[in-house]
Design an enzyme around this catalytic site. Structure first.
Site, mmCIF file in Angstrom:
data_model
loop_
_atom_site.group_PDB
_atom_site.id
_atom_site.type_symbol
_atom_site.label_atom_id
_atom_site.label_comp_id
_atom_site.label_asym_id
_atom_site.label_seq_id
_atom_site.Cartn_x
_atom_site.Cartn_y
_atom_site.Cartn_z
ATOM 1 N N CYS A 2 0.815 -1.203 0.000
ATOM 2 C CA CYS A 2 0.000 0.000 0.000
ATOM 3 C C CYS A 2 0.853 1.260 0.000
ATOM 4 O O CYS A 2 1.963 1.266 0.521
ATOM 5 C CB CYS A 2 -0.882 0.023 1.238
ATOM 6 N N ARG A 27 5.524 -0.073 -6.087
ATOM 7 C CA ARG A 27 5.514 -0.865 -4.853
ATOM 8 C C ARG A 27 4.567 -2.053 -4.941
ATOM 9 O O ARG A 27 4.639 -2.964 -4.130
ATOM 10 C CB ARG A 27 5.097 0.024 -3.678
ATOM 11 N N TRP A 79 -2.885 -2.652 -1.558
ATOM 12 C CA TRP A 79 -2.490 -4.032 -1.849
ATOM 13 C C TRP A 79 -3.347 -4.878 -0.919
ATOM 14 O O TRP A 79 -3.171 -4.841 0.297
ATOM 15 C CB TRP A 79 -0.990 -4.197 -1.568
ATOM 16 N N ASN A 105 -1.986 2.345 5.743
ATOM 17 C CA ASN A 105 -1.108 1.209 5.439
ATOM 18 C C ASN A 105 -0.928 0.419 6.730
ATOM 19 O O ASN A 105 -0.817 1.014 7.802
ATOM 20 C CB ASN A 105 0.276 1.685 4.989
ATOM 21 N N GLY A 106 -0.822 -0.899 6.614
ATOM 22 C CA GLY A 106 -0.636 -1.716 7.816
ATOM 23 C C GLY A 106 -1.884 -2.526 8.103
ATOM 24 O O GLY A 106 -2.783 -2.621 7.260
ATOM 25 N N GLU A 486 18.697 -17.005 -6.787
ATOM 26 C CA GLU A 486 18.302 -15.660 -7.197
ATOM 27 C C GLU A 486 17.884 -15.643 -8.669
ATOM 28 O O GLU A 486 16.916 -14.977 -9.034
ATOM 29 C CB GLU A 486 19.463 -14.680 -6.925
ATOM 30 N N LYS A 490 14.218 -14.463 -9.952
ATOM 31 C CA LYS A 490 13.995 -13.410 -10.963
ATOM 32 C C LYS A 490 13.076 -13.913 -12.055
ATOM 33 O O LYS A 490 12.133 -13.239 -12.451
ATOM 34 C CB LYS A 490 15.310 -12.974 -11.625
ATOM 35 N N GLU A 493 9.448 -14.424 -10.784
ATOM 36 C CA GLU A 493 8.787 -13.159 -10.431
ATOM 37 C C GLU A 493 8.221 -12.440 -11.652
ATOM 38 O O GLU A 493 7.123 -11.925 -11.612
ATOM 39 C CB GLU A 493 9.809 -12.197 -9.797
ATOM 40 N N HIS A 509 18.248 -35.732 -6.101
ATOM 41 C CA HIS A 509 17.524 -36.228 -4.929
ATOM 42 C C HIS A 509 16.032 -35.909 -5.013
ATOM 43 O O HIS A 509 15.359 -35.788 -3.995
ATOM 44 C CB HIS A 509 18.130 -35.641 -3.650
ATOM 45 N N LYS A 608 6.877 -4.240 -3.754
ATOM 46 C CA LYS A 608 8.284 -3.891 -3.647
ATOM 47 C C LYS A 608 8.747 -3.925 -2.197
ATOM 48 O O LYS A 608 9.850 -4.335 -1.894
ATOM 49 C CB LYS A 608 8.487 -2.489 -4.246
HETATM 50 C C1 G6P Z 1 9.738 -8.032 -1.599
HETATM 51 C C2 G6P Z 1 10.345 -7.619 -2.920
HETATM 52 C C3 G6P Z 1 11.664 -8.340 -3.130
HETATM 53 C C4 G6P Z 1 12.580 -8.093 -1.959
HETATM 54 C C5 G6P Z 1 11.936 -8.462 -0.634
HETATM 55 C C6 G6P Z 1 12.747 -7.984 0.544
HETATM 56 O O1 G6P Z 1 9.321 -9.342 -1.670
HETATM 57 O O2 G6P Z 1 9.471 -7.910 -3.985
HETATM 58 O O3 G6P Z 1 12.277 -7.875 -4.318
HETATM 59 O O4 G6P Z 1 13.755 -8.823 -2.119
HETATM 60 O O5 G6P Z 1 10.653 -7.851 -0.520
HETATM 61 O O6 G6P Z 1 12.767 -6.582 0.511
HETATM 62 P P1 G6P Z 1 13.875 -5.693 1.182
HETATM 63 O O7 G6P Z 1 13.438 -4.284 0.883
HETATM 64 O O8 G6P Z 1 13.855 -6.007 2.642
HETATM 65 O O9 G6P Z 1 15.176 -6.020 0.564
#
Ligand code: G6P
Length: 613
Positions: A2, A27, A79, A105-106, A486, A490, A493, A509, A608
């Protein structure tokens, strides 16, 4: 997650607010809304979906004169948590009288009990949200002083909030408060902008006040009065952002993600600049605030993070053990405080967070502080909650990261972890010569990454061969194992291909059962310890018909020939190579997603900055 924007000043509030919401789109959200004050009347527009839809609606519903007149308002991107992303659930929410509007937010955890109490007193709720309950509660507490009403209501709630509240009875002010969800207040010239993220403030001013938990502020066009929830004034300094607003633009790239991938040589250069000492063969990280003696006493490093930041921590784990000879472990931040971690004063806890606002990482920081560990952070966003609460740490200086999928923040996190490991290593077994050699390797990183980016076109062509699969496996060993995790993250996502990262040895395994003719296996087969073993693992996959994309060290044509496709990674120290290898996988994921027509910068369901636990 949010986003909040509030505006009070001299400009058309709706325009400022909608532009602000656009800045927060990155975000992640699924509905939006706005309330503006037309003289002594609140007008509200809400829409599911994108901010563009809200903007169309507001412009269709509201006369141009109204838009011109209204210079005060609040707005929100939601969100969804409590109830689906419908118009009725979108914020702002109004109190019973319709005179008070709230964006939030929250999560209000005790909203159910408050709601039934209020229903018993004749309140009717239109939405399924926790926020509407808070709006009604504020309305019920309002005896002619909005500030006091918000204080009284907030004393009754359990949970987290960043809020902005507007009342048609007090049109000269917005009340804003926070507990666990960030609020920044931008101080302009005859105008004040409230936002949950400074991206929405940048276009107006560089001067910002960050609220602390349980701060509440009365914001007017030319004043900000911060108090605590008991109405005691508190002093909060004005910070200078020092961020070029152009840094948050796409700058000619099709997507923020592509721009941010290309920015990595510069971002890494900024993260490294002035931090390497080639005389002593160490790094200078003043923000750590530690003497060599304190560093020598550290017995263990615990790295905390979520998502991509967690993966950076996993690379860091290898670096601390390999370079610094120090026991190191990574813990998922969400799990950390619930497992009652064993920590002491000789443990260095490093919280890794791009945003510095991730709720789980913040909670883990607080737990580590309670246990008396030596806590520091590694954040990108200057002035973020985690950076402020830890008080010490190292900023990434990667610049604003707008794309939801993290790229340059990850590589900068890894380079800072390498520099931290070098610093600790010099206090232990690392000689001056070894230190200088490793510092030179780190120094070369911007150029090494540049060499990978030069392969962009080739990577795009390779990606075209991998767009039609619904599953993919990424495998690596040693420090390349987290790179495989990672790379898979990516791809899933942004392209929505189901991708999993595995330690190469683990494939047989279980996951190997899923391999079929043409299943992509992305193998990190650079010249790092264990390469021969991974070549064996690749053969196992080939034998089952998998299509192999290999990351291969430049010049190693013999290995490249064993792959169906190859991307070349410059020859360097195995820990340093994790960074160019990751960049190659970022480009691969980007092009696969682009060719599949995905919405790259704002993937579905993702946020985000995850500010709920
Ligand atoms: C969300 C984002 C990720 C990020 C994670 C941790 O899931 O989509 O890209 O790695 O949060 O966020 P931070 O700001 O703590 O690195």
């Amino acid at each position: 997650m949010c986003g909040i924007v509030g505006y009070i000043g001299k400009a058309e509030a709706a325009t400022v607010l909608i532009n602000g919401l656009r800045r927060l789109e990155y975000r992640g959200y699924d509905s939006a809304g706005i309330a503006i004050l037309d003289d002594d009347r609140l007008v509200v527009a809400k829409a599911p979906g994108k901010v563009a839809r809200l903007s169309d609606k507001a412009h269709a519903d509201w006369a141009p004169e109204l838009l011109q007149r209204a210079c005060t308002g609040i707005a929100h991107t939601r969100w969804a948590t409590h109830g689906p992303p419908t118009e009725v659930n979108a914020h702002p929410h109004l109190d019973k009288s319709g005179n008070i509007a709230l964006v939030h937010n929250g999560i209000i955890e005790n909203y159910r009990s408050i709601r039934s109490r209020l229903e018993g007193r004749g309140h009717f709720f239109y939405s399924e949200t926790d926020t509407e309950v808070l709006a009604h509660l504020i309305g019920e507490c309002d005896k002619g002083d909005l500030f006091q009403a918000v204080c009284d209501a907030l004393h009754q709630v359990v949970g987290t909030f960043g809020i902005a509240v507007l009342s048609s009875h007090e049109p000269d002010r917005i009340i804003t408060a926070r507990r666990g969800s960030p609020i920044a207040i931008g101080i302009g010239d005859g105008e004040t902008i409230i936002a949950s993220d400074v991206s929405a403030i940048l276009a107006h001013t560089q001067r910002v006040i960050y609220l602390n938990d349980d701060d509440i502020a009365i914001v007017t066009a030319d004043s900000v009065d911060v108090r605590d929830l008991h109405n005691v004034p508190v002093t909060r300094e004005i910070a200078e952002l020092g961020i070029d607003p152009a840094a948050a633009e796409k700058g000619g790239f099709e997507h923020y993600m592509l721009k941010e991938i290309h920015e990595q040589p510069d971002a890494l250069g900024n993260a490294i600049r002035g931090r390497l000492d080639f005389n002593l063969g160490t790094s200078m990280l003043a923000g750590m605030g530690t003497s060599p003696r304190e560093l020598a006493e550290i017995g263990r490093v615990v790295l905390l993070g979520c998502g991509t930041s967690l993966h950076a921590g996993l690379v860091g784990e290898y670096a601390f053990e390999d370079l610094a000879d120090i026991h190191s472990e990574v813990q998922q931040a969400a799990e950390f405080r619930y497992r009652n971690p064993i920590l002491g004063s000789r443990d260095l806890v490093v919280a890794i967070s791009q945003s510095g606002e991730t709720a789980d990482t913040l909670a883990a920081v607080r737990e580590a502080n309670q246990k008396g560990a030596f806590v520091m952070s590694l954040c990108n966003v200057v002035g973020s909650t985690i950076a402020r609460e830890t008080g010490r740490g190292v900023y990434l200086h990667a610049g604003p990261e707008i794309s939801v999928a993290s790229t340059k923040a990850f590589t900068c996190q890894v380079v800072v972890l390498l520099m931290m490991a070098l610093k600790l290593g010099r206090g232990r077994r690392f000689s001056r010569e070894d230190g200088i050699k490793f510092a030179r390797e780190i120094e070369s990183l911007p150029a090494l990454v540049g060499r990978v980016i030069l392969q962009n076109e080739r990577i795009a062509q390779i990606a075209a061969e991998y767009t039609n699969n619904e599953h993919a496996f990424f495998i690596g060993r040693g420090p390349m194992y987290p790179v495989a995790l990672e790379g898979a993250l990516k791809l899933k996502e942004i392209s929505y291909i189901h991708a999993e990262g595995y330690h190469a040895a683990e494939l047989k395994h279980g996951p190997i059962a899923l391999l079929q003719a043409g299943t992509p296996v992305i193998a990190i087969a650079c010249d790092v310890p264990g390469k021969d073993k991974i070549l064996g693992n690749i053969e196992e996959c080939c034998a089952r018909g998998a299509r192999i994309l290999g990351l291969v060290t430049e010049g190693d044509y013999a290995t490249a020939e064993r792959m169906h496709d190859a991307i070349f990674i410059p020859r360097c120290h195995p820990l340093v190579a994790t960074i160019p290898a990751t960049v190659a996988l970022q480009l691969f994921a980007y092009h696969v997603a682009r060719l599949r027509g995905c919405e790259i910068d704002q993937p579905r369901n993702l946020a985000k900055s995850v500010t709920v636990e």
